[in-house]
Design an enzyme around this catalytic site. Structure first.
Site, PDB file in Angstrom:
ATOM      1  CE  LYS A  20      -3.939  -2.234   2.315  1.00  0.00           C
ATOM      2  NZ  LYS A  20      -4.797  -2.196   3.540  1.00  0.00           N
ATOM      3  CE1 TYR A  60      -9.457  -3.079   0.584  1.00  0.00           C
ATOM      4  CE2 TYR A  60      -8.724  -1.020  -0.404  1.00  0.00           C
ATOM      5  CZ  TYR A  60      -8.449  -2.178   0.315  1.00  0.00           C
ATOM      6  OH  TYR A  60      -7.166  -2.412   0.764  1.00  0.00           O
ATOM      7  CG  ASN A 123      -3.584  -2.358   7.012  1.00  0.00           C
ATOM      8  OD1 ASN A 123      -3.475  -1.816   5.924  1.00  0.00           O
ATOM      9  ND2 ASN A 123      -4.608  -3.124   7.341  1.00  0.00           N
ATOM     10  CD  GLU A 137      -8.701  -8.967  -3.698  1.00  0.00           C
ATOM     11  OE1 GLU A 137      -7.511  -9.297  -3.514  1.00  0.00           O
ATOM     12  OE2 GLU A 137      -9.503  -8.730  -2.766  1.00  0.00           O
TER      13      GLU A 137
HETATM   14  P1  GDP Z   1      -7.790  -6.806   5.212  1.00  0.00           P
HETATM   15  O1  GDP Z   1      -8.370  -7.840   4.271  1.00  0.00           O
HETATM   16  O2  GDP Z   1      -7.002  -7.425   6.326  1.00  0.00           O
HETATM   17  O3  GDP Z   1      -6.974  -5.754   4.484  1.00  0.00           O
HETATM   18  O4  GDP Z   1      -9.008  -6.070   5.929  1.00  0.00           O
HETATM   19  P2  GDP Z   1     -10.456  -5.633   5.365  1.00  0.00           P
HETATM   20  O5  GDP Z   1     -10.729  -6.272   4.042  1.00  0.00           O
HETATM   21  O6  GDP Z   1     -11.444  -5.854   6.462  1.00  0.00           O
HETATM   22  O7  GDP Z   1     -10.293  -4.068   5.192  1.00  0.00           O
HETATM   23  C1  GDP Z   1      -9.573  -3.550   4.103  1.00  0.00           C
HETATM   24  C2  GDP Z   1      -8.711  -2.417   4.585  1.00  0.00           C
HETATM   25  O8  GDP Z   1      -9.526  -1.365   5.071  1.00  0.00           O
HETATM   26  C3  GDP Z   1      -7.782  -2.732   5.760  1.00  0.00           C
HETATM   27  O9  GDP Z   1      -6.583  -3.379   5.365  1.00  0.00           O
HETATM   28  C4  GDP Z   1      -7.530  -1.365   6.307  1.00  0.00           C
HETATM   29  O10 GDP Z   1      -6.556  -0.673   5.511  1.00  0.00           O
HETATM   30  C5  GDP Z   1      -8.866  -0.696   6.125  1.00  0.00           C
HETATM   31  N1  GDP Z   1      -9.690  -0.799   7.320  1.00  0.00           N
HETATM   32  C6  GDP Z   1     -10.377  -1.878   7.768  1.00  0.00           C
HETATM   33  N2  GDP Z   1     -11.020  -1.624   8.915  1.00  0.00           N
HETATM   34  C7  GDP Z   1     -10.735  -0.325   9.198  1.00  0.00           C
HETATM   35  C8  GDP Z   1     -11.122   0.559  10.261  1.00  0.00           C
HETATM   36  O11 GDP Z   1     -11.851   0.194  11.180  1.00  0.00           O
HETATM   37  N3  GDP Z   1     -10.622   1.840  10.221  1.00  0.00           N
HETATM   38  C9  GDP Z   1      -9.812   2.261   9.195  1.00  0.00           C
HETATM   39  N4  GDP Z   1      -9.359   3.525   9.222  1.00  0.00           N
HETATM   40  N5  GDP Z   1      -9.435   1.461   8.190  1.00  0.00           N
HETATM   41  C10 GDP Z   1      -9.892   0.194   8.190  1.00  0.00           C
END
Ligand code: GDP
Ligand code: MG
Length: 162
Positions: A20, A60, A123, A137
């Site tokens: 990222k 997303y 992250n 994807e």
């Molecule tokens: P991943 O698959 O582990 O990347 O997690 P998800 O698919 O649930 O979410 C996608 C991305 O959205 C995450 O990697 C974070 O960058 C972001 N994200 C998810 N949950 C949160 C949140 O509660 N707050 C914020 N600021 N970003 C979030």
């Protein structure tokens, strides 16, 4: 070769990994590639791009109703990303273990997020979270022609000259 190809339990799976914008800014691209190479996975596609919002919106799509969605798109648009396709046995599952928990606070030391991130909103890395999502994807981020089907030289007879 240190491993053999084929056999009933050897899956050739692919996943989408992306460093990222914060990971690119922090010069973590090489570290990420090194971890996936050392684990034994095969890089079959890689490119750096400023991700267009059209790709990010599809990428997303399941998160569009979340309160953090605008911030997520803004974060992912804040600079270039490095998108990669990695191939190997159970690569989807293993990649998720390697990147660690979504919330960096919960990510175990030794994982990429657990070693390089302290906050969920920055992250460092993405990896597909299911085989189906990975296929979706990969098609979203890469043209078929951008993926390279190269053969492990360790699997070729030419490696063992007579
Ligand atoms: P991943 O698959 O582990 O990347 O997690 P998800 O698919 O649930 O979410 C996608 C991305 O959205 C995450 O990697 C974070 O960058 C972001 N994200 C998810 N949950 C949160 C949140 O509660 N707050 C914020 N600021 N970003 C979030
Ligand atoms: Mg996800």
């Amino acid at each position: 070769a240190w491993r053999s190809q084929g056999g009933p339990s050897w899956s050739q799976e692919r996943t989408l990994v992306a460093v990222k914008p914060d990971g690119v800014q922090r010069r973590l691209v090489g570290t990420v590639i090194q971890r996936f190479e050392r684990r034994g996975f095969k890089l079959v596609g890689i490119k750096m791009l400023q991700a267009p919002e059209s790709i990010l919106a599809e990428h997303y799509q399941d998160l569009q109703k979340k309160p953090f969605y605008p911030a997520l798109i803004s974060y992912m648009s804040s600079g270039p990303v490095v998108a990669m396709v990695w191939e190997g046995h159970n690569v989807v599952h293993v990649s998720r273990a390697m990147i660690g928990h979504t919330d960096s606070t919960e990510a175990a030391p030794g994982t990429i997020r657990g070693d390089f991130s302290i906050h969920i909103s920055r992250n460092v890395i993405h990896a597909s979270d299911s085989v189906e999502e990975a296929q979706r994807e990969i098609q979203l981020w890469f043209q078929r022609s951008e993926l390279v089907n190269w053969v492990d030289s360790g699997h070729q007879a030419s490696c063992y000259p007579s």
